[in-house]
Design a protein around this motif. Structure first.
Motif, mmCIF file in Angstrom:
data_model
loop_
_atom_site.group_PDB
_atom_site.id
_atom_site.type_symbol
_atom_site.label_atom_id
_atom_site.label_comp_id
_atom_site.label_asym_id
_atom_site.label_seq_id
_atom_site.Cartn_x
_atom_site.Cartn_y
_atom_site.Cartn_z
ATOM 1 N N GLY A 356 8.732 -16.292 -11.750
ATOM 2 C CA GLY A 356 8.006 -15.057 -12.029
ATOM 3 C C GLY A 356 6.580 -15.115 -11.525
ATOM 4 O O GLY A 356 6.059 -14.141 -10.968
ATOM 5 N N SER A 357 5.938 -16.274 -11.694
ATOM 6 C CA SER A 357 4.567 -16.448 -11.212
ATOM 7 C C SER A 357 4.499 -16.311 -9.695
ATOM 8 O O SER A 357 3.565 -15.712 -9.156
ATOM 9 N N SER A 358 5.494 -16.863 -8.991
ATOM 10 C CA SER A 358 5.510 -16.758 -7.531
ATOM 11 C C SER A 358 5.617 -15.303 -7.090
ATOM 12 O O SER A 358 4.962 -14.877 -6.131
ATOM 13 N N LEU A 359 6.459 -14.543 -7.786
ATOM 14 C CA LEU A 359 6.600 -13.121 -7.440
ATOM 15 C C LEU A 359 5.282 -12.375 -7.660
ATOM 16 O O LEU A 359 4.904 -11.512 -6.864
ATOM 17 N N LEU A 360 4.578 -12.733 -8.736
ATOM 18 C CA LEU A 360 3.302 -12.085 -9.013
ATOM 19 C C LEU A 360 2.255 -12.458 -7.964
ATOM 20 O O LEU A 360 1.451 -11.612 -7.556
ATOM 21 N N ILE A 361 2.251 -13.713 -7.526
ATOM 22 C CA ILE A 361 1.307 -14.124 -6.484
ATOM 23 C C ILE A 361 1.603 -13.365 -5.187
ATOM 24 O O ILE A 361 0.685 -12.942 -4.468
ATOM 25 N N MET A 362 2.886 -13.155 -4.882
ATOM 26 C CA MET A 362 3.236 -12.394 -3.687
ATOM 27 C C MET A 362 2.741 -10.952 -3.783
ATOM 28 O O MET A 362 2.440 -10.328 -2.756
ATOM 29 N N ALA A 363 2.614 -10.435 -5.013
ATOM 30 C CA ALA A 363 2.141 -9.060 -5.199
ATOM 31 C C ALA A 363 0.695 -8.885 -4.774
ATOM 32 O O ALA A 363 0.226 -7.749 -4.619
ATOM 33 N N ILE A 364 -0.020 -9.991 -4.573
ATOM 34 C CA ILE A 364 -1.395 -9.920 -4.061
ATOM 35 C C ILE A 364 -1.424 -9.222 -2.703
ATOM 36 O O ILE A 364 -2.464 -8.736 -2.257
ATOM 37 N N ALA A 365 -0.258 -9.131 -2.051
ATOM 38 C CA ALA A 365 -0.176 -8.438 -0.761
ATOM 39 C C ALA A 365 -0.605 -6.985 -0.857
ATOM 40 O O ALA A 365 -0.852 -6.337 0.173
ATOM 41 N N GLY A 366 -0.725 -6.439 -2.070
ATOM 42 C CA GLY A 366 -1.269 -5.089 -2.205
ATOM 43 C C GLY A 366 -2.644 -4.966 -1.577
ATOM 44 O O GLY A 366 -3.033 -3.892 -1.101
ATOM 45 N N GLY A 367 -3.380 -6.079 -1.559
ATOM 46 C CA GLY A 367 -4.690 -6.091 -0.919
ATOM 47 C C GLY A 367 -4.625 -5.937 0.581
ATOM 48 O O GLY A 367 -5.650 -5.691 1.234
ATOM 49 N N ALA A 368 -3.414 -6.075 1.160
ATOM 50 C CA ALA A 368 -3.251 -5.888 2.601
ATOM 51 C C ALA A 368 -2.901 -4.454 2.954
ATOM 52 O O ALA A 368 -3.159 -4.002 4.076
ATOM 53 N N ILE A 369 -2.303 -3.739 2.008
ATOM 54 C CA ILE A 369 -1.762 -2.402 2.311
ATOM 55 C C ILE A 369 -2.746 -1.283 2.023
ATOM 56 O O ILE A 369 -3.028 -0.434 2.880
ATOM 57 N N PHE A 370 -3.295 -1.266 0.817
ATOM 58 C CA PHE A 370 -4.093 -0.112 0.396
ATOM 59 C C PHE A 370 -5.416 0.046 1.153
ATOM 60 O O PHE A 370 -5.845 1.181 1.385
ATOM 61 N N PRO A 371 -6.098 -1.047 1.563
ATOM 62 C CA PRO A 371 -7.292 -0.836 2.393
ATOM 63 C C PRO A 371 -6.991 -0.115 3.705
ATOM 64 O O PRO A 371 -7.838 0.632 4.214
ATOM 65 N N LEU A 372 -5.778 -0.319 4.260
ATOM 66 C CA LEU A 372 -5.405 0.413 5.469
ATOM 67 C C LEU A 372 -5.308 1.908 5.187
ATOM 68 O O LEU A 372 -5.791 2.740 5.972
ATOM 69 N N LEU A 373 -4.678 2.250 4.061
ATOM 70 C CA LEU A 373 -4.591 3.665 3.680
ATOM 71 C C LEU A 373 -5.982 4.243 3.463
ATOM 72 O O LEU A 373 -6.274 5.374 3.874
ATOM 73 N N MET A 374 -6.842 3.452 2.826
ATOM 74 C CA MET A 374 -8.196 3.915 2.557
ATOM 75 C C MET A 374 -8.990 4.075 3.854
ATOM 76 O O MET A 374 -9.735 5.046 4.029
ATOM 77 N N GLY A 375 -8.837 3.126 4.776
ATOM 78 C CA GLY A 375 -9.527 3.223 6.062
ATOM 79 C C GLY A 375 -9.084 4.435 6.853
ATOM 80 O O GLY A 375 -9.899 5.131 7.470
ATOM 81 N N GLN A 376 -7.766 4.716 6.831
ATOM 82 C CA GLN A 376 -7.249 5.888 7.537
ATOM 83 C C GLN A 376 -7.798 7.173 6.930
ATOM 84 O O GLN A 376 -8.214 8.093 7.645
ATOM 85 N N LEU A 377 -7.806 7.238 5.594
ATOM 86 C CA LEU A 377 -8.339 8.431 4.933
ATOM 87 C C LEU A 377 -9.829 8.591 5.206
ATOM 88 O O LEU A 377 -10.323 9.718 5.392
ATOM 89 N N SER A 378 -10.556 7.472 5.271
ATOM 90 C CA SER A 378 -11.983 7.537 5.574
ATOM 91 C C SER A 378 -12.226 8.078 6.976
ATOM 92 O O SER A 378 -13.124 8.902 7.193
ATOM 93 N N ASP A 379 -11.420 7.629 7.946
ATOM 94 C CA ASP A 379 -11.577 8.121 9.317
ATOM 95 C C ASP A 379 -11.278 9.613 9.406
ATOM 96 O O ASP A 379 -11.884 10.336 10.207
ATOM 97 N N LEU A 380 -10.348 10.085 8.583
ATOM 98 C CA LEU A 380 -9.961 11.498 8.621
ATOM 99 C C LEU A 380 -10.913 12.382 7.837
ATOM 100 O O LEU A 380 -11.097 13.563 8.175
ATOM 101 N N THR A 381 -11.517 11.824 6.752
ATOM 102 C CA THR A 381 -12.394 12.625 5.895
ATOM 103 C C THR A 381 -13.763 11.949 5.790
ATOM 104 O O THR A 381 -14.624 12.154 6.627
#
Length: 421
Positions: A356-381
């Motif tokens: 379970g701990s390993s799965l939670l550590i893998m969830a840190i990958a959220g830090g790779a995805i959402f900044p991209l969405l935020m960067g795209q939204l920033s470029d558009l707005t």
């Protein structure tokens, strides 16, 4: 603490500081490499993506390595990989190829995955089990200290404080522009060479230090058989942590860009504001831990998530200095979220805790995805509007805090293997 545990504890606590420092240089690198490599906001967000994908890719291999070779060798492997990544910043700054910087960050994060997987169990066994939580909190405080110092150091030694407008850039010859950008890129050389040297020194000391062996815990409350994929609370926790880490990285990584656009604060001064915000993050952990004596962790988690949604909407809507202070407040209320989500997610897993701990550590990958969405939204707005992304992420944290099963309402630090972040 017994004398024989003192040096090992100091060394392991050093690891908390080292990975905290590396994590919190990323918000400095984003505006810096945006200038030096002439990037869009979306492209600059790849700094976080390359870093946190390293956690996702390396989490399971790191666990397998330590299961076979032991925690001490895992720590040494992590330190060596970390040092290699830091040294790779030198050739990356010479070539000024953005892909080279991203690869160096991926290597650093891969090394940190080894360190984070190993350090927390070590802290809990270095002394009396009754004081394990206090030792972990002490070690976490050095992680918070590093988060406060990294933006200060980055602002002082990496950021130049000089920005060229589009008109000024168009007025420069190709040779002059190239020379300016090369000077910008070169400022990372000294800091990252120093980081690599310090990490190698720590590895040398660790290699010559006798570290205690860790006995695997046997839990009396192990679930009665079945697949880990049937643990609904864990799976919801993994999803929540994915969104939370995404929110945390978004808030801090674009902080300097935000204060510049919302309140006209220069980048060097913005770095000092970020350091202040992360000091609040560290203080928030102590205050949150104290509050959990009176407020159940899941309720405090839900309350903090709701407050952060409100503060982010305020930051997006009002602008000016008020929005800056609102964003600083967000970092304070993020403070308890990672360890609280983690502890609530693995409570009651028994011998499935490691998986379970390993799965939670893998969830840190959220830090790779959402900044991209935020960067795209920033470029558009605009960067202000882009802060709606972490606000949406905190909705998931709020839901988890409100709905997590009653049997998982544990006090902070009760999990078998708590993880600092």
């Amino acid at each position: 603490m017994q004398t024989r545990y003192r040096l090992p504890f100091i060394l392991i606590t050093t690891l908390f500081f080292l990975w905290g420092f590396a994590h919190n240089l990323n918000p400095i690198l984003i505006p810096h490499l945006k200038k030096a490599c002439q990037l869009t906001d979306l492209q600059s967000a790849l700094i976080d993506s390359a870093f946190f994908i390293g956690y996702f890719v390396t989490a399971l291999p790191a666990g397998a390595f330590m299961k076979r070779f032991g925690y001490k060798r895992g720590i040494l492997m992590g330190l060596l990989i970390f040092a290699v990544g830091a040294f790779l910043f030198y050739p990356a700054s010479v070539t000024r190829q953005y892909e080279h910087f991203l690869f160096a960050l991926f290597v650093i994060a891969s090394g940190l995955t080894f360190l984070e997987t190993a350090a927390n169990p070590y802290v809990t066994v270095l002394g009396d089990p009754a004081t394990a939580t206090q030792r972990l909190n002490l070690a976490q405080s050095f992680n918070g200290l590093a988060a406060t110092l990294a933006p200060l150091a980055g602002g002082l030694f990496i950021l130049s404080g000089k920005s060229l407008s589009a008109g000024e850039i168009s007025g420069l010859s190709a040779a002059d522009l190239d020379a300016r950008l090369a000077t910008e890129a070169a400022t990372v050389q000294g800091p990252y060479l120093l980081i690599g040297a310090v990490v190698l020194l720590v590895a040398l000391v660790v290699s010559r230090t006798q570290l205690p062996e860790i006995a695997e815990p046997v839990a009396a409350n192990q679930p009665a058989g079945g697949s880990i994929w049937r643990q609904k609370n864990l799976l919801m926790g993994v999803l929540t942590l994915f969104f939370y880490v995404g929110a945390q990285v978004c808030v801090t990584s674009f902080f300097i860009r935000f204060v510049g656009q919302a309140a006209g604060i220069p980048e060097k001064t913005g770095a000092y504001y970020l350091s202040t915000a992360l000091l609040g993050f560290m203080i928030g952990r102590f205050i949150g831990t104290a509050l959990m004596r009176y407020i159940a962790p899941h309720r405090l988690l839900a309350l903090y998530a709701a407050i952060n949604i409100g503060l982010l909407l305020l930051a997006v809507g009002v602008g000016g200095e008020a929005s800056v202070y609102a964003l600083i407040g967000v970092t304070f209320f993020m403070s308890i979220m990672f360890p609280t989500i983690f502890a609530l997610s693995i409570a009651g897993l028994g011998e499935q805790t490691k998986l379970g701990s390993s799965l939670l550590i893998m969830a840190i990958a959220g830090g790779a995805i959402f900044p991209l969405l935020m960067g795209q939204l920033s470029d558009l707005t605009s960067i202000r509007q882009a802060y709606l992304v972490p606000a949406a992420c905190f909705l998931v944290v709020l839901y988890f805090g409100l709905t997590t099963s009653a049997k998982h309402h544990v006090r902070a630090g009760q999990s078998l293997e708590p993880v600092a972040h």
